[in-house]
Every structure is written in structure tokens, then in C-alpha cells.
Enzyme design. Structure first.
Site, PDB file in Angstrom:
ATOM      1  N   LYS A   1       0.862  -1.187   0.000  1.00 30.16           N
ATOM      2  CA  LYS A   1       0.000   0.000   0.000  1.00 30.16           C
ATOM      3  C   LYS A   1       0.895   1.233   0.000  1.00 30.16           C
ATOM      4  O   LYS A   1       1.467   1.596   1.015  1.00 30.16           O
ATOM      5  CB  LYS A   1      -0.878  -0.052   1.248  1.00 30.16           C
TER       6      LYS A   1
ATOM      7  N   GLU B   1       8.597   1.275  11.421  1.00 27.67           N
ATOM      8  CA  GLU B   1       9.725   2.206  11.228  1.00 27.67           C
ATOM      9  C   GLU B   1       9.108   3.595  11.263  1.00 27.67           C
ATOM     10  O   GLU B   1       8.403   3.987  10.329  1.00 27.67           O
ATOM     11  CB  GLU B   1      10.391   2.000   9.863  1.00 27.67           C
TER      12      GLU B   1
ATOM     13  N   CYS C   1      13.336  10.645   7.534  1.00 27.82           N
ATOM     14  CA  CYS C   1      13.098  10.156   8.898  1.00 27.82           C
ATOM     15  C   CYS C   1      14.360  10.355   9.739  1.00 27.82           C
ATOM     16  O   CYS C   1      14.279  10.591  10.928  1.00 27.82           O
ATOM     17  CB  CYS C   1      12.667   8.705   8.872  1.00 27.82           C
TER      18      CYS C   1
ATOM     19  N   GLU D   1       8.707  16.357  15.286  1.00 30.36           N
ATOM     20  CA  GLU D   1       9.175  16.072  13.933  1.00 30.36           C
ATOM     21  C   GLU D   1       8.411  16.959  12.938  1.00 30.36           C
ATOM     22  O   GLU D   1       7.187  16.933  12.891  1.00 30.36           O
ATOM     23  CB  GLU D   1       8.955  14.601  13.587  1.00 30.36           C
TER      24      GLU D   1
HETATM   25  P1  NAP Z   1       1.849   8.495   7.691  1.00 31.09           P
HETATM   26  O1  NAP Z   1       0.881   9.588   7.585  1.00 31.09           O
HETATM   27  O2  NAP Z   1       1.966   7.760   8.958  1.00 31.09           O
HETATM   28  O3  NAP Z   1       1.482   7.485   6.497  1.00 31.09           O
HETATM   29  C1  NAP Z   1       2.242   6.332   6.227  1.00 31.09           C
HETATM   30  C2  NAP Z   1       1.383   5.339   5.480  1.00 31.09           C
HETATM   31  O4  NAP Z   1       0.308   4.927   6.310  1.00 31.09           O
HETATM   32  C3  NAP Z   1       0.758   5.901   4.222  1.00 31.09           C
HETATM   33  O5  NAP Z   1       0.729   4.880   3.245  1.00 31.09           O
HETATM   34  C4  NAP Z   1      -0.642   6.233   4.686  1.00 31.09           C
HETATM   35  O6  NAP Z   1      -1.566   6.225   3.656  1.00 31.09           O
HETATM   36  C5  NAP Z   1      -0.930   5.114   5.647  1.00 31.09           C
HETATM   37  N1  NAP Z   1      -1.965   5.422   6.624  1.00 31.09           N
HETATM   38  C6  NAP Z   1      -2.491   6.623   7.002  1.00 31.09           C
HETATM   39  N2  NAP Z   1      -3.416   6.455   7.955  1.00 31.09           N
HETATM   40  C7  NAP Z   1      -3.485   5.137   8.211  1.00 31.09           C
HETATM   41  C8  NAP Z   1      -4.249   4.332   9.118  1.00 31.09           C
HETATM   42  N3  NAP Z   1      -5.134   4.869   9.963  1.00 31.09           N
HETATM   43  N4  NAP Z   1      -4.040   3.013   9.116  1.00 31.09           N
HETATM   44  C9  NAP Z   1      -3.155   2.426   8.284  1.00 31.09           C
HETATM   45  N5  NAP Z   1      -2.414   3.129   7.402  1.00 31.09           N
HETATM   46  C10 NAP Z   1      -2.574   4.470   7.369  1.00 31.09           C
HETATM   47  O7  NAP Z   1       3.323   8.972   7.352  1.00 31.09           O
HETATM   48  P2  NAP Z   1       3.790   9.837   6.092  1.00 31.09           P
HETATM   49  O8  NAP Z   1       3.334  11.234   6.279  1.00 31.09           O
HETATM   50  O9  NAP Z   1       3.439   9.128   4.844  1.00 31.09           O
HETATM   51  O10 NAP Z   1       5.382   9.758   6.222  1.00 31.09           O
HETATM   52  C11 NAP Z   1       6.094  10.559   7.087  1.00 31.09           C
HETATM   53  C12 NAP Z   1       6.475   9.790   8.333  1.00 31.09           C
HETATM   54  O11 NAP Z   1       7.162   8.603   7.989  1.00 31.09           O
HETATM   55  C13 NAP Z   1       7.426  10.559   9.216  1.00 31.09           C
HETATM   56  O12 NAP Z   1       7.050  10.447  10.566  1.00 31.09           O
HETATM   57  C14 NAP Z   1       8.756   9.876   8.973  1.00 31.09           C
HETATM   58  O13 NAP Z   1       9.693  10.030   9.991  1.00 31.09           O
HETATM   59  C15 NAP Z   1       8.336   8.473   8.788  1.00 31.09           C
HETATM   60  N6  NAP Z   1       9.378   7.703   8.073  1.00 31.09           N
HETATM   61  C16 NAP Z   1      10.098   6.793   8.788  1.00 31.09           C
HETATM   62  C17 NAP Z   1      11.108   6.069   8.169  1.00 31.09           C
HETATM   63  C18 NAP Z   1      11.897   5.043   8.921  1.00 31.09           C
HETATM   64  O14 NAP Z   1      12.471   4.187   8.289  1.00 31.09           O
HETATM   65  N7  NAP Z   1      11.949   5.077  10.241  1.00 31.09           N
HETATM   66  C19 NAP Z   1      11.373   6.285   6.824  1.00 31.09           C
HETATM   67  C20 NAP Z   1      10.631   7.233   6.124  1.00 31.09           C
HETATM   68  C21 NAP Z   1       9.622   7.930   6.777  1.00 31.09           C
HETATM   69  P3  NAP Z   1      -2.052   7.578   2.924  1.00 31.09           P
HETATM   70  O15 NAP Z   1      -0.852   8.367   2.571  1.00 31.09           O
HETATM   71  O16 NAP Z   1      -2.728   7.058   1.728  1.00 31.09           O
HETATM   72  O17 NAP Z   1      -2.923   8.286   3.892  1.00 31.09           O
END
Ligand code: NAP
Ligand code: MG
Length: 497
Positions: A191, A266, A301, A399
Site C-alpha cells: 500500500k 519504522e 526520517c 518532527e
Molecule cells: P503516515 O501519515 O503515517 O502514512 C504512512 C502510510 O500509512 C501511508 O501509506 C498512509 O496512507 C498510511 N496510513 C495513514 N493512515 C493510516 C491508518 N489509519 N491506518 C493504516 N495506514 C494508514 O506517514 P507519512 O506522512 O506518509 O510519512 C512521514 C512519516 O514517515 C514521518 O514520521 C517519517 O519520519 C516516517 N518515516 C520513517 C522512516 C523510517 O524508516 N523510520 C522512513 C521514512 C519515513 P495515505 O498516505 O494514503 O494516507
């Protein structure tokens, strides 16, 4: 081969054909509901394509296809050498389609083409190659046991793995999941983020061409819904998630509410980059500190978003840092000379600008702080630096996931370690010092999954496990340890007499 120019890329972008359908059981299809959503380019705010907005019927179909393929052992039952050969073919196809995939990633996520062609797409191919190469060389154990027993410890694929990934490194973060999960013999339902679904959709066709059997690799784009449906699904055995801590907490709850599927997270970070007064090279450290927060528009991240500088060198260091930041003036992401592209979408742009506003009242703005109109209709923010004093300001604790740096001043090693660890996150950290004892002592005391000494963001190869302490998550991507997430450990005891 001639290097492509800005206008070459612009021409290729015009000719590009974009697939927006889901990939389920070996074919592209529209969402069962017929619903679609607009995929908008942050470069200029224009619509690139209509994307299938998958819901329950699509997620159920993808999981059922994945389960059928797993139960039929069409993938898990292959000699690992054969899985390796197919995965290597897939990686080779990604490399053959380097320009197309890089272009999709740049248009969709606003990342500079100079990065997508050298980091994102080759990095994803390399990840698939690495796990493909590993899987026919990793075996189980024969363990000591009573003389009348033969004791085997083996690893088996878990079954159906759901991978839910973010938008900052769309295909690369996805590959860190599907690379090891597929190599180990699982079926995968991926996804992608609704902000950046294009490369995931495209590589599904390449997987099919490479010979990955129908149902083994599926892609279900959509708003938050498919991620939640997968996490709640009773026939998903494992969910591997990369994203925010808030959604990570929900994913754990969904697993608890459904079938206790394995959950690997992650999550985010607020990583400290500590510059000691005996830093061996202030120029190199300043360049690295700028890259740590401004590379990929700060949508990292591991971003070094808290810069801890010793008071004695603060002025000298900040002068160099501000000079280094000028290399990150936002430009057109299709221009190969651009090092700072567009923020991924309007929502994230507003979030970043909101933090900058809050920073203005709590800290001293040293550089940037504005949206810039690099291209009409696009989402661009200047590299921004705040002097955040003792680090208690909101911008220095939360963050932001954008090009906003908080500088925090310290007076002793102990104080630096204590500020560095005073975060709910623990993804990465760095320390700059010429003293071997300080280096090892601080590295040991920092509560983070990765610690860099006299560098930042080094280590692009697969050998280093990647993941977080505390609320930065659990489990590790990359390295052979990643296979532990996608396998069950089985003890088999055979009685001989
Ligand atoms: P996010 O809002 O948490 O979304 C991540 C994924 O989860 C997206 O595919 C999103 O789909 C989906 N999602 C949203 N709501 C959900 C729910 N209730 N249940 C299940 N899935 C759901 O994060 P983001 O804004 O995409 O990415 C930024 C974050 O990722 C930051 O906090 C960053 O630090 C973290 N990150 C961590 C790493 C690591 O390796 N530690 C690497 C990269 C990024 P939709 O987009 O379709 O809503
Ligand atoms: Mg997009």
C-alpha cells in the site's frame, strides 16, 4: 551515454504514460467501486493521473490472491535459487527502466531528478538484488539435543505480508519491505502513500514481467483506508509499516483488535547531530549538517533536525552552516542541477509553514523561513534555520519533516548527551569529535538505532540494520536481520528411537 539535460527530462515528462490502476492477482484493475483520486504533482500543482481509490473489496481481493499464491506454494515452494533468479530479473528491469521510474518519482513526490536517478531507483533495485543474493545462502541450524533426537531450527515465510509505506522515499522504502519479504517466500500486498503511488504501481508490472507469479505481489493504492483495512485484516499475517508514530500506534491497535498479526514499525525521528568543540573539520561538519536537514527537502526520517553545537564554536560553525545552506535553494526538480525540490503536497507544505510560524515566536530565525515561488503553483520552502536556544521550543521537539533546522547550544559532553536523549524518538544521532574516547563514550550513550561519528547519513549499503529505539519503532529494515521480520522460527525434533 550523454547525461540528460533539463529540457530532455521535460520532454520525457510530456511523453510519459502513467498507470494509475491497482495491481491485483497479476493484472491491473480499477477499484471495484470505480472510485479514483487525483495524483497531483508538487512541482506545479497540476494533476498527473487518476489513481484507483481502493476500498474493502479491493483489499479483500488482493489479500485473497496473496493467500492463494502462498497456499499453492507457487513462490514459497520454489528452490531459493529460482526465487533469486526471478528477483534479479526484476531488479534488472528496474534498472532498465531507470529513467521512467525516476521521472515518475520526481513528478509525483517533487524529489530532484539528480536524486531519484542515483538514490531512489537504483537503491530499490540494489535492495532487491541484495536480498535475492542472500536468500540462497542463508540456512537453518542443526542444534545440540539428546542423542536420540535430531533437532532442526528453520525459518519459514510468515505468509501474507502487508507493506504500508510513506511518500518521502516511495519506491526505496517499499523495497526495504518487499525485498526481504519476497526473498523469504512471502506474498506481499503493498500500500503506497496516496501522495506518491506511481512507482509502486509501475514496478508491479515489471515484477510480473520478471516472472513473479500472479498473487505474489499486489499493489493497492488509496487514501488512508487500505492501510487500515490491511492492518485490521484477519488473513494478513504480518504488517510492515513505515510512517508516522501516530499511525504506527493505530497499526498496533488494529493488530490487537484483529488477529495479532506481526507488527513492524519504522517511525519518525528528531535526530540530534552533536558538534563537539574539538570537531576535526568544521567545514565538512557544516556541509554535512546542512545536507542532514536539507537533503530531500528535509523529508527524511533520519533528518538531523536538532543541531547541538558547543557554545565555544557556535559562531564559527553557524557562519559555515548558513553558507552551506545556500546550496539548497529550491529549484525545478527536473533540472539535474537542483538539489532542493518541492515539498510533497499542499498539506505537508502547510504543516511545514505552520511550524515555521510557531518557530518565529519561540526561537530566533537565522535563515529562510518563507515559501518561495520557484515554479508557479508548486510547493517550495527555503532552507530554514532557527537558533532554538536550549531546545525547549516546539520546533526543536516535534518532527517537522521539512527543511527546518533547530540549533541548540550546550556547554558540556554530559549536557549534550542528556539533550540528545531527551526525545520520544531514537532513530539516529551523530557526534563530531577528534577524541576517540568522547566518540565511543557518546556513541554508546546515545539512545538511537544508528550513530554516526564524524559523518552523517553515511552507509548506503545494505549491511547496516536500520530502525529505531523508543517511539521510532521496532524491528530493523536492511541487513540479514530484516529477514527475521518476515519469517517464523520453527523447531523440529525428530526422535530416532
Ligand atoms: P503516515 O501519515 O503515517 O502514512 C504512512 C502510510 O500509512 C501511508 O501509506 C498512509 O496512507 C498510511 N496510513 C495513514 N493512515 C493510516 C491508518 N489509519 N491506518 C493504516 N495506514 C494508514 O506517514 P507519512 O506522512 O506518509 O510519512 C512521514 C512519516 O514517515 C514521518 O514520521 C517519517 O519520519 C516516517 N518515516 C520513517 C522512516 C523510517 O524508516 N523510520 C522512513 C521514512 C519515513 P495515505 O498516505 O494514503 O494516507
Ligand atoms: Mg504525489
Amino acid at each position: 551515454m550523454e547525461k540528460k539535460t533539463f529540457s530532455d527530462w521535460q520532454q520525457l515528462a510530456v511523453q510519459l504514460k502513467i498507470e494509475g490502476r491497482a495491481f491485483i492477482d497479476g493484472t491491473y484493475r480499477d477499484a471495484a467501486s470505480g472510485r479514483r483520486f487525483d495524483c497531483v504533482s508538487p512541482i506545479d500543482g497540476k494533476v498527473l493521473a487518476a489513481i484507483a481509490d481502493c476500498g474493502e473489496a479491493d483489499v479483500d481481493a488482493a489479500v485473497a490472491a496473496a493467500r492463494r499464491a502462498f497456499d499453492a506454494q507457487v513462490w514459497a515452494g520454489l528452490n531459493p535459487r529460482k526465487r533469486k533468479a526471478i528477483l534479479l530479473r526484476w531488479a534488472a528491469l528496474m534498472r532498465e527502466h531507470l529513467d521512467e521510474l525516476s521521472l515518475l518519482e520526481t513528478l509525483d513526490a517533487g524529489k530532484p531528478i539528480g536524486d531519484t536517478t542515483t538514490v531512489d531507483v537504483p537503491g530499490a533495485a540494489y535492495c532487491v538484488e541484495w536480498f535475492a543474493e542472500a536468500i540462497d545462502k542463508t540456512g537453518g541450524e542443526v542444534v545440540p539435543a539428546d542423542h536420540h533426537l535430531v533437532g532442526l531450527v528453520t525459518r519459514e515465510p510468515i505468509g501474507v505480508v502487508a507493506a504500508v509505506v510513506p511518500w518521502n522515499f516511495p519506491i526505496l522504502m517499499a523495497s526495504w519491505k518487499f525485498g526481504p519479504a519476497l526473498a523469504a517466500g512471502n506474498s506481499v500486498v503493498l500500500k503506497p502513500s496516496e501522495k506518491s503511488p506511481l512507482t509502486a504501481i509501475r514496478v508491479a508490472q515489471l515484477a510480473h514481467e520478471a516472472g513473479i507469479p500472479a498473487g505474489v505481489f499486489n499493489v493497492v493504492p488509496g487514501g488512508g483506508e487500505p492501510g487500515k483495512l490491511l492492518a485490521l485484516h484477519r488473513d494478513v499475517d504480518c504488517i510492515a509499516f513505515t510512517g508516522s508514530a501516530n499511525v504506527g500506534k493505530l497499526i498496533m491497535q488494529y493488530a490487537g483488535q484483529s488477529n495479532l498479526k506481526r507488527v513492524w514499525l519504522e517511525l519518525g525521528g528528531k535526530s540530534p547531530n552533536i558538534v563537539m568543540p574539538d570537531c576535526p573539520d568544521l567545514d565538512r561538519a557544516a556541509n554535512a549538517a546542512a545536507s542532514a536537514i536539507f537533503y530531500n527537502m528535509g523529508e527524511m526520517c533520519t533528518a538531523g533536525s536538532r543541531l547541538l553545537v558547543h557554545r565555544d564554536i557556535k559562531d564559527a560553525f553557524l557562519e559555515r552552516l548558513v553558507a552551506a545552506a545556500h546550496a539548497y535553494t529550491p529549484g525545478h526538480p527536473l533540472d539535474p542541477h537542483t538539489s532542493m525540490g518541492a515539498i510533497v503536497d499542499q498539506t505537508q507544505l502547510d504543516r511545514v509553514l505552520g511550524y515555521i510560524e510557531s518557530g518565529r515566536s519561540e526561537a530566533k530565525l537565522l535563515l529562510g523561513g518563507a515559501r518561495v515561488n520557484a515554479i508557479d503553483g508548486g510547493f517550495y520552502v527555503e532552507p530554514t534555520i532557527f537558533d532554538a536556544g536550549d531546545g525547549s521550543a516546539r520546533i526543536a521537539r516535534e518532527e517537522i519533516f521539512g527543511p527546518v533546522l533547530s540549533v541548540i547550544t550546550f556547554d558540556s559532553v554530559d549536557e549534550a548527551v542528556s539533550i540528545a536523549n531527551a526525545s520520544e524518538y531514537g532513530l539516529a544521532a551523530a557526534v563530531w569529535t577528534a577524541n576517540l574516547t568522547t566518540a565511543h563514550d557518546v556513541a554508546r550513550r546515545l539512545r538511537a538505532g544508528t550513530v554516526w561519528v564524524n559523518c552523517y547519513d553515511e552507509g548506503g549499503d545494505m549491511n547496516f540494520p536500520f530502525g529505531g529505539y523508543k517511539q521510532s519503532g521496532n524491528g530493523r529494515d536492511k541487513s540479514l536481520h530484516a529477514l527475521e521480520k518476515y519469517t517464523e522460527l520453527k523447531s523440529t525434533l525428530v526422535r530416532l528411537r
